[in-house]
Scaffold this active site. Structure first.
Site, short mmCIF file in Angstrom:
data_model
loop_
_atom_site.label_atom_id
_atom_site.label_comp_id
_atom_site.label_asym_id
_atom_site.label_seq_id
_atom_site.Cartn_x
_atom_site.Cartn_y
_atom_site.Cartn_z
N ALA A 60 0.84 -1.20 0.00
CA ALA A 60 0.00 0.00 0.00
C ALA A 60 0.87 1.25 0.00
O ALA A 60 0.54 2.25 -0.63
CB ALA A 60 -0.91 0.00 1.22
N LEU A 109 -0.89 -3.51 -14.93
CA LEU A 109 -2.31 -3.12 -14.91
C LEU A 109 -2.44 -1.81 -14.16
O LEU A 109 -1.72 -1.56 -13.19
CB LEU A 109 -3.14 -4.17 -14.18
N LYS A 148 -7.30 -11.43 -8.71
CA LYS A 148 -5.94 -10.95 -8.95
C LYS A 148 -5.03 -11.73 -8.01
O LYS A 148 -4.99 -11.48 -6.80
CB LYS A 148 -5.85 -9.45 -8.69
N GLU A 208 0.02 -16.51 -13.43
CA GLU A 208 0.66 -16.18 -12.17
C GLU A 208 1.09 -17.46 -11.45
O GLU A 208 0.28 -18.37 -11.26
CB GLU A 208 -0.37 -15.40 -11.31
N CYS A 452 6.42 -9.09 39.23
CA CYS A 452 6.84 -9.31 40.61
C CYS A 452 8.33 -9.07 40.81
O CYS A 452 8.81 -9.13 41.94
CB CYS A 452 6.50 -10.75 41.02
#
Ligand code: IVH
Length: 721
Positions: A60, A109, A148, A208, A452
């Site tokens: 992203a 693409l 995809k 792919e 502790c």
């Protein structure tokens, strides 16, 4: 417009765009400088992704850099350049492989990150069709929708039906020769399965290569066992597995393949053998007939609404598949129309990739902290700068154990890649080494407990580290909350907060103290109205009669969960008999074995634990087995339920049962409910959003799959179907 593809709190703005805008907002550089900077960054990251199979930033974030560059180039046409990564595809081929020049360019693409962008593509297409299309074409255009696949693109060249060359995409003009490696992929035929007369002189198949998710998980398990670094994701491990010098390494990784396009073909791009193919869907049918794997969820649709519906379904079901998809690809079906629409510098105009919201993000790892569990296990976890990932905010992620932190080599101050896939718990994939601060040093497991201050101990041969102080306040809180949990003694109204309150007030020290709590003590505590205090005392009282199976689960004995507890309670009449039984007797019980038997014996060897047991008995807690049936006169154990000896795996969420309730229902009928499918599994119960690998395994082994109604029937009759 769907809510699913949006990120909350972002003003209805798709995440990738938001990231691009965020980057722009923080940049004050002159556009020319920024364009150069972006081009250098994008080239660098494209090489890490395509050449090294080891990306340093999440997809992203890469997409956001490209989007920002594209915007700047549009706003400042004088800065455009043929050498810009917005015009180029992929990355140059690695010199480690022989170069292969593609006879037809392998393009990329264009992406749509929202339904608006998909609509904009549709409208652009309509305008183009008004120019290039015939009357009929302007009327209705059919689209082919495809998943995809998140793998790596391959070109397979068949001459006279024989596979002669396989190449990666490279920069779209020149790829890398990976023929020997590709020949080891079982899904790719060495010979086309077409009748003699139909075999084309040349057929170039594009598609792919990918690694199934189950194979990826298995590969990482093996890596871990061998003390090696885990692979970040299936795409990188597929690309790494394929781009090997030694085909034997590729052969050891179960790669697979989906064909999605015809490249060069004699008879021209119209189709092989002059048998002019008119549509893309017909080309896919031909590929399937020729023995190439074509994805089964490819669909021909007739308008954009159907395209949206397809993309929606794909997004919803993305984790049901045994391969990763990062979007849907939409293509104009008519090949003549495709040719007339043509391409831009790097992508065809007749296709678009609708990209799903990202599941991987990068963020700052602020600190590595330790949490102490109910058995004292010390688990390292990452405290992250909160980041929106797959629609929810992620701030914490488990790092599992010392070895995992060492293998991943994540450090405080690192920028890390975080991944949240479907309903899976967020995970730190690894550090972005390029952004590591110069003064960072490897993380060291602390030697003292944060609860502790006592020592943290890692036993020889174990991967886990423990706080060994049974009085540790963190352990106590976890132990008492677990005792009260729904899957254990089921004491309603006693969550972690309340337990912390009771401990702080000194009202309880161990689980048995719960049974001597009095109304007056509770109603003095903050937030306890009379009614809630009364309800809690009643809930504690009701838990006295849960019986031995739940009590065993509730006691936080290492290695003892519901299945083992049920096995123990099925063979011994009460807890006293269990305490008296030797290690050998316990180890001989079906499903128990020596490690668990040793753990149970060690638990009750502790004076303190026996003292708790005595207090529970004195408080009237039922220690007798709810499952034990004495052997009948014939010496054979009598039937104890409809599911005796049957193993039922549950995956996904059910409507009428929580996971614990469903498992408990199986156990109560004498069955087992393990976490994975094997050939001994009797049936798999499939709820909403089931685990992909469990389903695939069940399918491959032919194990009956039941929906919720089928499960209820199974509980009543012991029959599957
Ligand atoms: S068609 C000219 N169809 O996505 C268009 N590509 O981001 C050729 N991909 O390079 C590609 N699934 O590696 C097409 N069903 C599919 C695909 C697909 C995955 C990959 C492919 C391409 C990349 C573009």
């Amino acid at each position: 417009m769907s809510e699913d593809v949006r990120i909350e709190g972002r003003d209805e703005e798709p995440l990738v765009e938001a990231l691009a805008e965020e980057a722009e907002a923080t940049t004050t550089a002159a556009p020319g400088d920024r364009v150069e900077e972006l081009r250098a960054q994008i080239r660098y990251h494209a090489e890490r992704y395509h050449q090294d199979d080891a990306p340093e930033i999440a997809d992203a974030e890469y997409d956001a850099l490209v989007m920002e560059l594209r915007r700047l180039e549009e706003e400042h046409p004088e800065l455009a350049s043929d050498a810009s990564p917005t015009v180029q595809v992929g990355a140059p081929p690695s010199p480690a492989f022989a170069p292969v020049r593609h006879s037809v360019r392998m393009m990329s693409l264009d992406n749509a990150f929202s339904f608006e962008e998909l609509t904009a593509w549709g409208q652009r297409l309509e305008r183009l069709l008004a120019d290039v299309g015939s009357d009929a074409e302007r009327g209705q255009v059919a689209f082919v929708c495809e998943p995809k696949i998140d793998g790596l693109a391959l070109s397979l060249r068949y001459e006279s039906g024989e596979l002669v060359r396989a190449a990666t995409r490279g920069d779209g003009v020149t790829g890398e020769d990976v023929t020997a490696n590709v020949r080891t992929i079982a899904a790719i035929p060495h010979r086309l399965a077409l009748p003699r007369g139909e075999i084309p002189g040349v057929l170039e198949v594009r598609g792919e290569a990918y690694l199934p998710v189950s194979a990826f998980e298995e590969l990482n398990r093996r890596q871990e066992q061998a003390g090696l670094k885990r692979f970040a994701n299936p795409r990188n491990s597929a690309a790494g597995s394929l781009r090997q010098k030694d085909p034997a390494v590729t052969a050891s990784r179960p790669l697979s393949f989906f064909a999605y396009q015809v490249g060069e073909a004699d008879g021209g791009a119209a189709g092989p053998s002059g048998a002019a193919l008119a549509t893309h869907s017909a080309a896919l049918e031909l590929l399937a007939r020729a023995g190439l794997p074509v994805n089964s969820s490819v669909e021909v649709v007739h308008d954009l609404d159907e395209v949206y519906a397809y993309c929606h379904r794909a997004l919803e079901h993305r984790h049901d598949l045994d391969y990763e998809i990062d979007g849907s690809v939409v293509k104009v079906d008519d090949l003549a129309l495709q040719r007339r629409l043509g391409s831009t510098s790097h992508a065809p105009r007749w296709a678009i990739a609708y990209k799903f919201p990202p599941e991987e993000r990068t963020t700052l790892l602020e600190a590595i902290l330790i949490s102490i569990g109910r058995t004292g296990r010390a688990t390292p976890f990452a405290q992250l700068r909160p980041v929106v990932d797959a629609g929810s905010t992620v701030g914490l992620a488990s790092l599992h154990n010392e070895d995992q932190v060492r293998l991943k080599d994540v450090r405080a101050g690192d920028t890390v890649i975080v991944r949240k896939a479907g309903d899976v718990i967020p995970e730190v994939v690894g550090p972005v080494l390029a952004q590591r601060p110069a003064d960072s040093s490897p993380w060291v497991f602390p030697s003292t407990c944060p609860g502790c201050g006592g020592p943290l101990v890692r036993l020889e041969g174990e991967s886990d580290t423990y706080c060994v102080n049974v009085d540790c306040p963190h352990q106590q809180r976890q132990r008492i909350s677990h005792f009260a949990a729904r899957s254990a003694m089921d004491i309603e109204g006693l969550g972690e907060q309340r337990v912390a309150q009771l401990l702080a007030a000194g009202l309880v020290h161990d689980v048995a103290d719960l049974y001597s709590l009095e109304l007056g003590q509770l109603s003095g505590l903050e937030g306890f109205a009379e009614i809630s205090a009364r309800n809690l005392v009643a809930a504690i009282d009701a838990s006295r009669s849960r019986g031995m199976t739940r009590l065993l689960v509730a006691l936080s004995i290492r290695e003892v969960g519901p299945t083992i507890a049920a096995a123990l309670a099925g063979h011994l009449p009460d807890l006293d008999a269990l305490v008296a039984a030797g290690e050998d007797v316990l180890a001989a019980i079906d499903g128990v074995g020596p490690t668990i038997a040793a753990s149970v014996v060690a638990f009750f060897a502790s004076e303190r634990n026996r003292a708790v047991l005595d207090k529970l008995r004195a408080a009237g807690v039922d220690l007798s087995s709810d499952r034990y049936r004495p052997p009948d006169a014939s010496g054979e154990p009598s039937a104890v339920g409809v599911l005796v000896g049957k193993s039922v795996v549950i995956t996904g969420s059910l409507e009428r049962f929580t996971r614990e309730e469903a498992e408990a229902a199986v156990l109560e009928r004498g069955g087992k409910s393990p976490g994975s499918v094997s050939k001994r599994t009797f049936a798999v119960v499939v709820g909403a959003e089931p685990g992909a690998s469990k389903l695939t395994k069940a399918e491959s082994l032919g194990i009956p799959q039941l929906d919720e109604a089928g499960f209820v029937h199974l509980l009543e009759t012991g029959e599957a179907g």
